[in-house]
Design an enzyme around this catalytic site. Structure first.
Site, short mmCIF file in Angstrom:
data_model
loop_
_atom_site.label_atom_id
_atom_site.label_comp_id
_atom_site.label_asym_id
_atom_site.label_seq_id
_atom_site.Cartn_x
_atom_site.Cartn_y
_atom_site.Cartn_z
N ASN A 91 -27.76 10.42 6.02
CA ASN A 91 -28.57 10.36 5.07
C ASN A 91 -29.85 9.93 5.00
O ASN A 91 -30.19 8.83 5.80
CB ASN A 91 -27.74 9.56 3.90
N CYS A 99 -5.41 27.19 -21.90
CA CYS A 99 -4.05 27.55 -21.25
C CYS A 99 -4.26 27.47 -19.63
O CYS A 99 -3.43 27.65 -18.93
CB CYS A 99 -3.59 28.91 -21.36
N HIS A 132 -14.36 18.04 -6.58
CA HIS A 132 -14.96 18.07 -7.95
C HIS A 132 -15.20 19.60 -8.50
O HIS A 132 -15.90 20.17 -9.49
CB HIS A 132 -16.37 17.57 -7.97
N ASN A 150 -18.94 18.80 -3.49
CA ASN A 150 -19.86 20.02 -4.08
C ASN A 150 -19.09 20.99 -4.41
O ASN A 150 -18.10 21.34 -4.23
CB ASN A 150 -20.84 20.56 -2.76
N ARG A 173 -26.54 27.72 -12.49
CA ARG A 173 -26.32 27.15 -11.10
C ARG A 173 -25.25 27.87 -10.24
O ARG A 173 -25.94 28.08 -8.85
CB ARG A 173 -25.44 25.79 -11.39
N GLY A 205 -24.86 13.06 3.00
CA GLY A 205 -25.62 13.67 1.87
C GLY A 205 -25.00 13.27 0.56
O GLY A 205 -24.77 14.05 -0.38
N1 APR Z 1 -29.55 15.52 4.17
C1 APR Z 1 -28.50 14.34 3.98
N2 APR Z 1 -28.65 13.93 2.70
C2 APR Z 1 -29.56 14.34 1.81
C3 APR Z 1 -30.60 15.23 2.05
C4 APR Z 1 -30.45 15.88 2.96
N3 APR Z 1 -31.28 16.99 3.32
N4 APR Z 1 -31.12 15.14 0.67
C5 APR Z 1 -30.74 14.30 0.13
N5 APR Z 1 -29.79 13.76 0.47
C6 APR Z 1 -29.00 12.64 0.01
C7 APR Z 1 -29.67 11.80 -0.94
O1 APR Z 1 -30.33 10.61 -0.24
C8 APR Z 1 -28.54 11.28 -1.93
O2 APR Z 1 -28.00 9.96 -1.28
O3 APR Z 1 -27.82 13.16 -0.78
C9 APR Z 1 -27.63 12.21 -1.88
C10 APR Z 1 -27.30 13.09 -3.08
O4 APR Z 1 -26.89 12.04 -3.89
P1 APR Z 1 -26.39 12.87 -5.38
O5 APR Z 1 -27.19 13.75 -5.98
O6 APR Z 1 -25.91 11.60 -5.97
O7 APR Z 1 -25.21 13.60 -5.08
P2 APR Z 1 -23.38 13.32 -4.78
O8 APR Z 1 -23.47 11.89 -4.04
O9 APR Z 1 -22.77 14.43 -4.19
O10 APR Z 1 -22.86 13.10 -6.30
C11 APR Z 1 -21.71 12.82 -6.35
O11 APR Z 1 -21.94 13.23 -8.62
O12 APR Z 1 -23.11 14.34 -9.76
C12 APR Z 1 -21.84 14.16 -9.64
O13 APR Z 1 -20.12 16.01 -9.49
C13 APR Z 1 -21.59 15.46 -8.86
O14 APR Z 1 -20.39 15.71 -6.82
C14 APR Z 1 -21.54 15.05 -7.54
C15 APR Z 1 -21.22 13.74 -7.56
#
Ligand code: APR
Length: 258
Positions: free
Chosen positions: A223, A132, A121, A104, A72, A197
């Protein structure tokens, strides 16, 4: 930005004095960084991301988990900030004191010019000793990394020889205290929170927009999909961050010099 929600969002941003920007994986999707819930590829496709991102998984198979995070990290190294990241940096420039809180683990906000994002995170670029907790160096050598990923035994801590672990927050682990405190404090005193997002499914991070709303701030969500935050937000902008955010910034500050 002609539609009513977009005009209202521009009005709110134009008059805001204390802004919080809260981002999730969707912010980096248009940079080619898969969201956490996107299907895994290559060596990882037979694994469930949630199963890989735990202390138990690391104890059981450190080379598998370290390999996944190295894969990643290399993917993020090859990616570039998108217009959405740059628009966030522009908002921070235009509204001094804006606090950027991200879920992120990539460094695309920093590479877009955003000063000091709060990483709730953790980060792919802050490995530390699993015993440690001393910070460990990040190797930049991506040469010859198979695109499909591979198992990589984690390096050993220079001080105590325990395995080095990724500097991210795994499921079942507490968020870094200072980051969570800073996020709650900012959300508690802002007058506008932009949530961008994120699926709003993972707690305690998902609490942040709700804290802001409960204390009277306006919330604007960006979103393409519906999320549990729809009801918290005064305005829902349905579209990709890299298109919606630059348009929002232009609507507020276009032609405004300095
Ligand atoms: N622009 C805006 N939003 C978007 C786009 C885009 N181009 N593409 C996808 N999305 C939205 C999706 O609709 C979804 O609601 O981004 C969101 C991504 O959701 P997740 O994958 O669940 O990510 P996140 O909310 O950051 O997850 C939270 O969970 O997985 C753990 O540690 C990880 O930080 C992460 C946390």
């Amino acid at each position: 930005m002609t539609d009513q929600p977009a005009r209202r969002a521009a009005e709110l941003l134009g008059q805001a004095r204390r802004v919080v920007v809260f981002t999730g994986a969707g912010m980096s999707a248009e940079s080619g960084v898969p969201t956490f819930r996107d299907a895994l590829t290559g060596l990882w496709q037979r694994y469930d991301a949630q199963a890989l991102a735990t202390p138990e998984a690391f104890r059981a198979d450190p080379a598998l988990v370290w390999g996944w995070y190295e894969w990643r990290r290399h993917a993020v190294r090859l990616a570039h900030p998108n217009a959405g990241h740059r628009a966030v940096a522009a908002i921070q420039h235009r509204v001094p004191g804006t606090v950027l809180i991200t879920q992120n683990v990539d460094d695309l906000h920093e590479r877009a010019g955003s000063p000091a994002p709060v990483h709730l995170h953790g980060s792919l670029f802050a490995p530390r000793c699993s015993a440690c907790a001393r910070p460990a160096p990040v190797s930049d050598d991506a040469e010859g990394e198979p695109v499909d990923g591979r198992r990589v035994p984690p390096p050993r801590c220079a001080h105590c020889t325990a395995p080095v672990r990724p500097g991210v927050v795994w499921f079942g682990e507490a968020l870094p205290g200072a980051a969570l405190d800073a996020a709650v404090e900012a959300a508690s005193s802002c007058d506008l929170l932009l949530t961008i997002g994120t699926s709003g499914l993972v707690y305690p991070a998902a609490e942040i927009p709700q804290v802001a709303a409960r204390l009277g701030a306006a919330v604007v969500q960006v979103n393409p999909e519906e999320t549990p935050l729809d009801g918290v937000a005064e305005v829902n902008l349905r579209g990709p961050a890299a298109r919606v955010l630059p348009a929002l910034v232009d609507a507020v500050w276009e032609g405004a010099d300095g």
